[in-house]
Scaffold this motif. Structure first.
Motif, PDB file in Angstrom:
ATOM      1  N   UNK A 224     -35.617  28.961  81.217  1.00 27.66           N
ATOM      2  CA  UNK A 224     -36.352  27.884  82.001  1.00 27.66           C
ATOM      3  C   UNK A 224     -36.747  26.543  81.422  1.00 27.66           C
ATOM      4  N   UNK A 225     -36.954  25.640  82.280  1.00 26.18           N
ATOM      5  CA  UNK A 225     -37.570  24.326  81.387  1.00 26.18           C
ATOM      6  C   UNK A 225     -38.813  24.611  80.525  1.00 26.18           C
ATOM      7  N   UNK A 226     -39.607  25.480  80.606  1.00 28.19           N
ATOM      8  CA  UNK A 226     -40.731  25.533  79.958  1.00 28.19           C
ATOM      9  C   UNK A 226     -40.432  25.987  78.656  1.00 28.19           C
ATOM     10  N   UNK A 227     -39.463  27.012  78.669  1.00 26.70           N
ATOM     11  CA  UNK A 227     -38.885  27.535  77.334  1.00 26.70           C
ATOM     12  C   UNK A 227     -38.142  26.793  76.546  1.00 26.70           C
ATOM     13  N   UNK A 228     -37.375  25.757  77.124  1.00 24.78           N
ATOM     14  CA  UNK A 228     -36.417  25.102  76.544  1.00 24.78           C
ATOM     15  C   UNK A 228     -37.160  23.854  75.796  1.00 24.78           C
ATOM     16  N   UNK A 229     -38.142  23.422  76.563  1.00 19.62           N
ATOM     17  CA  UNK A 229     -39.019  22.195  75.999  1.00 19.62           C
ATOM     18  C   UNK A 229     -39.769  22.799  74.839  1.00 19.62           C
ATOM     19  N   UNK A 230     -40.439  24.050  74.882  1.00 23.06           N
ATOM     20  CA  UNK A 230     -41.071  24.600  73.747  1.00 23.06           C
ATOM     21  C   UNK A 230     -40.294  24.916  72.734  1.00 23.06           C
ATOM     22  N   UNK A 231     -39.011  25.578  72.832  1.00 22.94           N
ATOM     23  CA  UNK A 231     -38.326  25.820  71.726  1.00 22.94           C
ATOM     24  C   UNK A 231     -37.409  24.623  71.336  1.00 22.94           C
ATOM     25  N   UNK A 232     -37.349  23.453  72.046  1.00 21.21           N
ATOM     26  CA  UNK A 232     -36.686  22.271  71.423  1.00 21.21           C
ATOM     27  C   UNK A 232     -37.617  21.590  70.356  1.00 21.21           C
ATOM     28  N   UNK A 233     -39.183  21.750  70.666  1.00 22.01           N
ATOM     29  CA  UNK A 233     -40.178  21.248  70.059  1.00 22.01           C
ATOM     30  C   UNK A 233     -40.348  21.955  68.476  1.00 22.01           C
ATOM     31  N   UNK A 234     -40.118  23.379  68.902  1.00 18.99           N
ATOM     32  CA  UNK A 234     -40.094  24.054  67.527  1.00 18.99           C
ATOM     33  C   UNK A 234     -38.918  23.879  66.578  1.00 18.99           C
ATOM     34  N   UNK A 235     -37.692  23.506  67.223  1.00 16.26           N
ATOM     35  CA  UNK A 235     -36.523  23.094  66.651  1.00 16.26           C
ATOM     36  C   UNK A 235     -36.660  21.821  66.075  1.00 16.26           C
ATOM     37  N   UNK A 236     -37.214  20.914  66.379  1.00 18.35           N
ATOM     38  CA  UNK A 236     -37.417  19.504  65.870  1.00 18.35           C
ATOM     39  C   UNK A 236     -38.374  19.741  64.864  1.00 18.35           C
ATOM     40  N   UNK A 237     -39.646  20.347  64.797  1.00 17.68           N
ATOM     41  CA  UNK A 237     -40.281  20.428  63.780  1.00 17.68           C
ATOM     42  C   UNK A 237     -39.811  21.163  62.611  1.00 17.68           C
ATOM     43  N   UNK A 238     -38.974  22.210  62.828  1.00 19.09           N
ATOM     44  CA  UNK A 238     -38.232  22.802  61.687  1.00 19.09           C
ATOM     45  C   UNK A 238     -37.194  21.851  60.873  1.00 19.09           C
ATOM     46  N   UNK A 239     -36.512  20.872  61.853  1.00 18.70           N
ATOM     47  CA  UNK A 239     -35.450  20.010  61.043  1.00 18.70           C
ATOM     48  C   UNK A 239     -36.448  19.022  60.314  1.00 18.70           C
ATOM     49  N   UNK A 240     -37.553  18.645  60.738  1.00 20.84           N
ATOM     50  CA  UNK A 240     -38.689  17.933  60.093  1.00 20.84           C
ATOM     51  C   UNK A 240     -38.969  18.707  58.699  1.00 20.84           C
ATOM     52  N   UNK A 241     -39.373  19.822  58.601  1.00 24.33           N
ATOM     53  CA  UNK A 241     -39.643  20.573  57.701  1.00 24.33           C
ATOM     54  C   UNK A 241     -38.551  20.725  56.576  1.00 24.33           C
ATOM     55  N   UNK A 242     -37.438  20.962  57.013  1.00 24.23           N
ATOM     56  CA  UNK A 242     -36.187  21.080  56.222  1.00 24.23           C
ATOM     57  C   UNK A 242     -35.431  19.739  55.629  1.00 24.23           C
ATOM     58  N   UNK A 243     -36.089  18.615  56.266  1.00 21.54           N
ATOM     59  CA  UNK A 243     -35.769  17.293  55.544  1.00 21.54           C
ATOM     60  C   UNK A 243     -34.726  16.678  56.430  1.00 21.54           C
ATOM     61  N   UNK A 244     -34.439  17.122  57.578  1.00 22.51           N
ATOM     62  CA  UNK A 244     -33.577  16.237  58.180  1.00 22.51           C
ATOM     63  C   UNK A 244     -33.893  15.401  59.253  1.00 22.51           C
ATOM     64  N   UNK A 245     -35.131  15.120  59.197  1.00 25.61           N
ATOM     65  CA  UNK A 245     -35.935  14.139  60.089  1.00 25.61           C
ATOM     66  C   UNK A 245     -36.909  13.521  59.485  1.00 25.61           C
TER      67      UNK A 245
END
Length: 245
Positions: A224-245
């Motif tokens: 769903x759009x809702x799940x995709x957007x929420x998981x996208x945000x989680x993924x982006x936050x994790x990329x930041x946490x891991x130093x890629x952003x």
């Protein structure tokens, strides 16, 4: 080629170990796959212990195969090792950015696919878990992944204890474009998706979910759009946490 054409996702495994010798040979040989700049921007975490499988399972929605497979492989996009090499060789790395993540992710996925092809040749069964990118921080914490290391694929691996039917595939004409991309007309969509939509199991899927079309099952229930957007945000936050952003 024959093994690839007969490939199936295996989710049930025999009570038989995958030897270290065989696994290490496949892991070694898979490294002959393509890689950007010959840097091999990936790492693989091998999980055999039941305790660690149990800890990983929630990140994969507790799918039974995670704890039942003899081996679980987590393939990571890894710029940490290359960065450490540079720092120890009087070089200044600049790989803490989004492009570097994509380069490492592509390397990791090429390695994953090559490993799977080699596993097929040995008669092993495996299943690719798309859930790896849903809750990456849980995997990172469990496997103690350092900065500039991100999980991108998980494979459950073992000797098959089932012989499931093959999943359907779209026809060649649906995804190959000659010279330039030719967009799809409604008639093209009708032609290319007819077989998939007419499969008995898919028609049943539509019915039990109370939907009008198979596409609605995917948009309204599975992805769903809702799940995709929420998981996208989680993924982006994790990329930041891991130093890629």
């Amino acid at each position: 080629m024959k093994n690839l054409l007969n490939r199936k996702s295996i989710r049930k495994y025999a009570d038989k170990e995958v030897s270290d010798e065989l696994l290490n040979r496949l892991l070694h040989d898979a490294a002959r796959t393509q890689t950007m700049g010959n840097l091999q921007l990936y790492s693989v975490v091998v999980t055999r212990s039941q305790e660690m499988k149990q800890r990983l399972a929630p990140a994969h929605f507790n799918q039974p195969m995670v704890t039942e497979a003899p081996v679980v492989l987590t393939i990571c996009a890894d710029f940490n090792r290359t960065t450490q090499w540079c720092l120890n060789r009087k070089a200044q790395p600049g790989y803490d950015n989004l492009l570097s993540f994509f380069n490492a992710a592509i390397d990791a996925l090429l390695y994953t696919q090559t490993f799977c092809n080699l596993a097929d040749e040995e008669g092993l069964g495996y299943c690719y878990l798309g859930t790896t990118v849903y809750m990456p921080q849980m995997i990172i914490d469990t496997l103690q992944l350092p900065r500039l290391t991100m999980p991108v694929a998980t494979i459950t691996l073992g000797w098959p204890a089932e012989n499931p039917p093959q999943s359907d595939r779209l026809p060649l004409a649906s995804f190959v474009h000659q010279e330039t991309y030719e967009d799809y007309t409604p008639q093209d969509i009708d032609t290319y998706y007819k077989y998939k939509e007419q499969l008995e199991e898919n028609q049943c899927f539509v019915e039990i979910n109370g939907k009008e079309t198979l596409a609605q099952v995917f948009t309204d229930i599975r992805y769903t759009r809702k799940d995709n957007e929420a998981l996208s945000e989680t993924f982006l936050q994790t990329l930041k946490h891991q130093g890629f952003m």
